[in-house]
Each structure stands twice: as C-alpha cells, then as structure tokens.
Write an enzyme that holds these catalytic residues in place. Structure first.
Site, PDB file in Angstrom:
ATOM      1  N   SER A 118       1.475  59.993   3.538  1.00 16.27           N
ATOM      2  CA  SER A 118       0.052  59.920   3.881  1.00 16.27           C
ATOM      3  C   SER A 118      -0.119  60.469   5.284  1.00 16.27           C
ATOM      4  CB  SER A 118      -0.387  58.449   3.853  1.00 16.27           C
ATOM      5  OG  SER A 118      -1.650  58.269   4.461  1.00 16.27           O
ATOM      6  N   TYR A 124       0.477  49.311   5.605  1.00 17.06           N
ATOM      7  CA  TYR A 124       0.407  50.661   5.011  1.00 17.06           C
ATOM      8  C   TYR A 124       0.969  51.699   5.988  1.00 17.06           C
ATOM      9  CZ  TYR A 124      -1.681  54.531   2.309  1.00 17.06           C
ATOM     10  OH  TYR A 124      -1.878  55.668   1.566  1.00 17.06           O
TER      11      TYR A 124
END
Ligand code: NAD
Length: 257
Positions: A139, A152
C-alpha cells in the site's frame, strides 16, 4: 504475454484487488487459485466462472489467512505455486490509545504474517523449478503513514521489508519478489470506510471522497483493480526478470508529495 503453464495463487481474492489480479493473470493464460476464509458455493462458482471466461483452470480453496497453518495448507492443497500474490488484507481505524488489541492482532496476522507463511511454503517449489514470482500487495501506507491506522501502516511497512528480504534470499534463482503499493482503489475495503469518514468529517459522499480520501492522491482519481492486475502481469513477464526487492507505486502521485 502468456502465462500458460504457470499456477497462480492469489490470497483474499473473492473480491476487490485480489479478484482483479486473478482476472488479469487468467487473461494472460495462468491457472488461478482464488482464496478467502469462507467456503460458500458462490466462492467456488466465482472461480468456475472466471476459469470458463478465460479458458483456464480456476479453483477456489478456502483458507483463513489469519492462521499460519491455514496459510501453509493453502499452498500444499494447491499442489504447486509458480506465482504467489499475497493480497489478503483488512483495515481498522482508531487512535492508538483505543485501538482494540484483537484488531491489531488480526491486521498483523492477515496483512503481514500470512505472507511470511505462504512465501515460506511456496519458495521451495519455486527454487526447484528455477522460476517464481512473489507479488505482495502492500500500500502507499507501506511507504508513508496516516494517523489512526497504526496496525495497517505497521503491517504494510512490514510487508515492504519482507519483500526486500525474500528478494535477497531468492536472488539469482529465477525468483523475484516485489511489492505493489496502491493508493486508494475503490473496492469493498475502501467502500466500507466511506460511511465512517462521512460521519467523522460531517460531509456527503462525494465531498469526503474528493476532499478527504483522495486528498493525498494528487490525481484525485482512484486507482483501478485492472491497473493493479496489469502491473502484476508485468512483474510476471520476462521484462521484469531483474525487477526484484522493490516497490511499484500506483498511487496517483501520493508518495511523490
Ligand atoms: P477487499 O475487502 O475487497 O478484499 C480483501 C480480500 O481479503 C477479500 O477477498 C477478503 O475475503 C479477503 N480476506 C479478508 N480476511 C481474510 C482472511 N482472514 N483470510 C483470507 N482472506 C481474507 O479489499 P481490497 O481493497 O481489495 O484489498 C486487497 C488488498 O489491497 C489488501 O491487502 C489491502 O490492504 C490492499 N490495498 C487496498 C487499497 C484500496 O484502496 N482498496 C489500497 C492499498 C492497498
């Protein structure tokens, strides 16, 4: 390009980016194995339909990527693995003081540890064949941070580190390992964040998408699952034989800021 004769396993692929990557690999001729933790008739039907449309073998194997034994069993049940796409992921947003411990543990397990287990299980077969591709769907949050996404961001930075390590361990053996770092892609994972963001910012859907979610994505456009799929196919092509241990951002300029 043709990936005929290659078997691809894509974790977390009954929706979103994983499904888009499976579509792209199947379109390039690979046999694909879809996965999630559910074992419903529609999961198997999804694989059957995808295989039929692309004229390739496609199977669905249920395995819970939060469990190490399941991750390793997925590779074993598949029989062999030429292309491993570690994509399964979840998100939870909270200030760190209130971040539920079980959410932290799940995010680290699914978004990071699963890739450790699947890669460890898949590499011996790739070494034996002298060819393999590991593609980790990281990401923009593997390269930069945002507040309230501690687990995350930690998991995605972790998977970028894992990517580099696996690349070094497999270097020169016909095996590459890379991470794709998407910015915002409109998938169910992102869709699920919209109502909460609307509430927090007291904005309507369109405004929250433009002003909040895509605020750090200079193009102000979502990336697409097709773009992630196409990049995965590129990483499996001979053009990418010497591309290893790196990240490819698909983020509309986010990490250039
Ligand atoms: P999604 O929710 O559509 O897909 C997530 C997939 O993971 C689903 O197939 C789900 O069933 C599966 N999954 C969840 N828990 C699992 C488990 N325990 N075991 C097996 N499978 C499990 O989300 P998405 O947006 O397609 O995300 C896919 C990946 O892309 C994630 O790793 C995510 O972090 C990453 N990513 C997404 C975006 C984005 O904007 N959508 C941006 C950057 C990175």
């Amino acid at each position: 390009m043709t990936l005929a004769g290659k078997r691809a396993i894509i974790t977390g692929s009954n929706s979103g980016i994983g499904l888009g990557v499976a579509e792209a690999l199947a379109a390039a001729g690979a046999e694909v194995i879809l996965n999630s933790f559910t074992d419903r008739p529609e999961d198997h039907a999804l694989a059957a339909d995808l295989g039929k449309r692309h004229g390739v073998t496609a199977r669905y194997i249920a395995a819970d990527m939060s469990k190490g034994a399941d991750c390793r069993a997925l590779i074993e049940k598949a029989g062999s693995c030429d292309i491993l796409v570690n994509n399964a992921g979840i998100q939870f947003v909270s200030p760190i003081e209130d971040f539920p411990v079980e959410k932290w543990d799940s995010i680290i397990a699914i978004n990071l540890s699963s890739a450790f287990h699947t890669t460890a299980a898949a590499l011996p077969g790739m070494r034996a064949k002298g060819w393999g591709r590991v593609v980790n769907i990281a990401s923009a949050h593997g390269l930069t941070a945002s507040p309230f996404k501690s687990a995350y961001v930690a998991a995605k930075h972790g998977i970028v580190g894992l990517t580099k390590t696996v690349a070094l361990e497999a270097a020169g053996k016909g095996i590459t390992c890379n991470a794709i770092c998407p910015g915002y892609v409109l998938t169910p994972l992102v869709e699920a964040q919209i109502p909460e963001q609307m509430k927090v910012h007291n904005m309507d859907r369109e405004t929250v998408i433009r002003e909040v979610m895509l605020e750090r994505q200079p193009s102000r456009q979502f990336a697409t699952v097709e773009q992630i799929g196409g990049t995965t196919v590129y990483l499996c092509s001979p053009s990418a034989d010497q591309v290893t241990g790196t990240t490819i951002s698909i983020d509309g300029g986010w990490t250039a800021l």
